[in-house]
Enzyme design. Structure first.
Site, short mmCIF file in Angstrom:
data_model
loop_
_atom_site.label_atom_id
_atom_site.label_comp_id
_atom_site.label_asym_id
_atom_site.label_seq_id
_atom_site.Cartn_x
_atom_site.Cartn_y
_atom_site.Cartn_z
N CYS A 1 3.48 -4.93 6.46
CA CYS A 1 3.04 -4.63 5.15
C CYS A 1 4.24 -3.97 4.25
O CYS A 1 5.21 -3.75 5.01
CB CYS A 1 2.10 -3.74 4.65
N HIS B 1 0.88 -1.23 0.05
CA HIS B 1 -0.01 -0.06 0.10
C HIS B 1 0.94 1.31 0.02
O HIS B 1 2.07 1.20 -0.05
CB HIS B 1 -0.99 0.06 1.25
#
Length: 530
Positions: free
Chosen positions: A191, A183
């Protein structure tokens, strides 16, 4: 899509649903002739439908944010044209933690994948190694598949796609966690985080590939580039056996430039394999399976070459890196250079720094621990002892010599990390000593003068083995249900297996299903020099 057909009826393209909310193209005309706006609108709407249906949220069909509809830039269109890559051709994503880099590969007109662009990763969390449980802040490593329903145009981190953790391999090992993403927003908790501008482009490339008919794209997440140098540096890591398995998938992709078919059986990955009977089951022993002969031969050749180079590096005293560095993830030096000097502890108790104005980063950036914005020589706070080298056998193997306090022949042979200034000074001192000794006597020379300058012999690539040509390669995987028993837990077997086999003893086991290799005496002979 009906609107697109009405706008351009002469294209005579037909479309059909693939069952996941994306309309695929049929017919012979190229989607490149459609207007960019229509292509973007159609793809964004289809992705939004897939996301909404996946979450049973039909009231969100009309809520397509403009950030998810951005067309590809002119620079990207030009790059695609230069590389002979159709806009709608399939993509593949590769992630390398230690280097903090994300690569987007795209299929060109030859039908094979080629590197389109490398993106520096702004932030990833955890350390090298796979994610094992919810809350460990680890970014996943392995092979994942991303479909249209995993694209998130409404992410609070700008744009995102879900990696699909846990996959079949992770589930077989009882690993837990969810919502592991790639992202934007340069902020990570398990992430891989990019900048918003980077994520907009990556998201658009995925959107165009889905519009062109790709049902899902593969994400290959590695701890580092799988070269002999990096494998030697990390040979003492507890995850070494797991990384050896990932390297098999890496090799399948690198020798074919095609997306490898990934399955899981016996709690391990297998690549480009077709079972002779039955099916692959993640927790069950692997059945006999076949790998196409051409692929198996190419992978075996690369694997043996890399093992030979690995063993040469270990023999020369390649130093290992620390397993625990005290850092929390990494950040590419490109972004470290965009931070203002000075760090502080933010409200969450983590180190942070302010971004320089106009850097494209959020105003406040949370850092890996012990990362100094004044220095860009480290990635994730870890000094890079050795530069990442190519696995190309034509490239010379770097000589990584080991430090020692002795001044004899072997000390000079395994000296590591000497600075140029120090080396020049020692060379000058040695020359002066030799001149003084020669002046005193011409009838004898000292032993140290005769042997102290002996060079390290060059290592040649392993000779290729000749084997009879076969239509298929049949292999049998270990039947153990425990991954640790199917793969060696240390580097000794890996180094031992690097010795080229005799041509009269063809090896029956193919890469992707290697048997247990018992530790030999190699480890005990070289342990003191590691």
């Amino acid at each position: 899509m009906i609107g697109a057909a009405l706008l351009r009826p002469h294209l005579k393209d037909t479309y059909f649903s693939n069952g996941v909310g994306i309309l695929q193209r049929g017919g012979g005309s190229s989607l490149n002739r459609q207007s960019g706006f229509v292509r973007t609108l159609t793809a964004s709407a289809a992705i939004a439908i897939a996301v909404a249906l996946a979450g049973c949220q039909t009231n969100q069909l009309a809520q397509i944010p403009s950030k998810a509809m951005q067309p590809l830039s002119r620079d990207m269109i030009a790059r695609l044209s230069q590389k002979s890559m159709p806009v709608e051709s399939p993509i593949l994503v590769r992630v390398f933690k230690e280097e903090s880099e994300l690569e987007v590969w795209k299929q060109d007109t030859s039908g094979r994948f080629a590197l389109l662009k490398t993106y520096p990763i702004c932030r990833w969390s955890g350390k090298l190694g796979p994610k094992r449980k919810q809350g460990d802040r680890q970014a996943p490593e392995g092979f994942y598949s991303v479909g249209p329903g995993q694209m998130n145009p409404n992410s609070k981190y700008y744009l995102a796609f879900n990696l699909g953790f846990p996959n079949a391999f992770d589930k077989a090992h009882g690993r837990t966690g969810a919502f592991l993403m790639v992202h934007g927003d340069c902020s990570s908790s398990g992430c891989y985080s990019m900048t918003d501008n980077q994520m907009a482009e990556i998201y658009a490339l995925g959107r165009e590939a889905f519009l062109g008919g790709q049902n899902s794209f593969q994400v290959q997440a590695f701890p580092f580039r799988m070269t002999p140098v990096n494998m030697a540096k990390h040979r003492n890591n507890p995850n070494f056996a797991f990384w050896r398995m990932l390297k098999q998938g890496n090799d399948h992709f690198e020798v074919t430039r095609l997306e490898p078919k990934v399955d899981v059986c016996g709690k391990q990955y297998v690549f480009n394999a077709t079972p002779v009977y039955g099916t692959f089951r993640p927790r069950m022993a692997c059945p006999n399976y076949r790998i196409p002969t051409a692929i198996a031969a190419a992978v075996r050749e690369k694997s043996e070459r890399d093992r030979y180079n690995f063993a040469a590096l270990v023999n020369r005293g390649m130093r290992t890196v620390a397993v625990n560095t005290g850092s929390d993830g990494g950040m590419h030096p490109t972004f470290v250079a965009k931070l203002q000097p000075g760090t502080f502890i933010d409200t969450t108790g983590r180190p942070a720094a302010y971004a320089r104005p106009g850097s494209g980063l959020p105003k406040l950036v949370r850092l890996p621990r012990h990362l100094d914005p004044d220095s860009t020589s480290a990635i994730g706070g870890r000094p890079r002892l050795t530069q990442v080298a190519s696995a190309d056998p034509s490239q010379p193997i770097p000589t990584a010599q080991r430090e020692t306090s002795s001044g004899n022949f072997f000390a000079n042979m395994f000296r590591f990390g000497r600075q140029p200034a120090e080396s020049n000074k020692r060379t000058a001192d040695t020359a002066a000593t030799k001149r003084q000794a020669a002046a005193r006597t011409t009838r004898s020379r000292s032993t140290s003068e005769r042997y102290s300058a002996a060079p390290v012999p060059a290592v040649r690539p392993a000779p290729a083995r000749s084997e009879p040509t076969r239509h298929v390669a049949s292999v049998r995987n270990p039947s153990s249900s425990d991954q640790s028993s199917a793969l060696p837990r240390d580097a000794s077997a890996f180094a031992k297996a690097s010795t080229p086999a005799q041509s009269g003893n063809p090896r029956p086991v193919m890469p992707g299903a290697q048997p247990v290799l018992a530790p030999g005496s190699f480890e005990s002979r070289w342990y003191g020099m590691r």
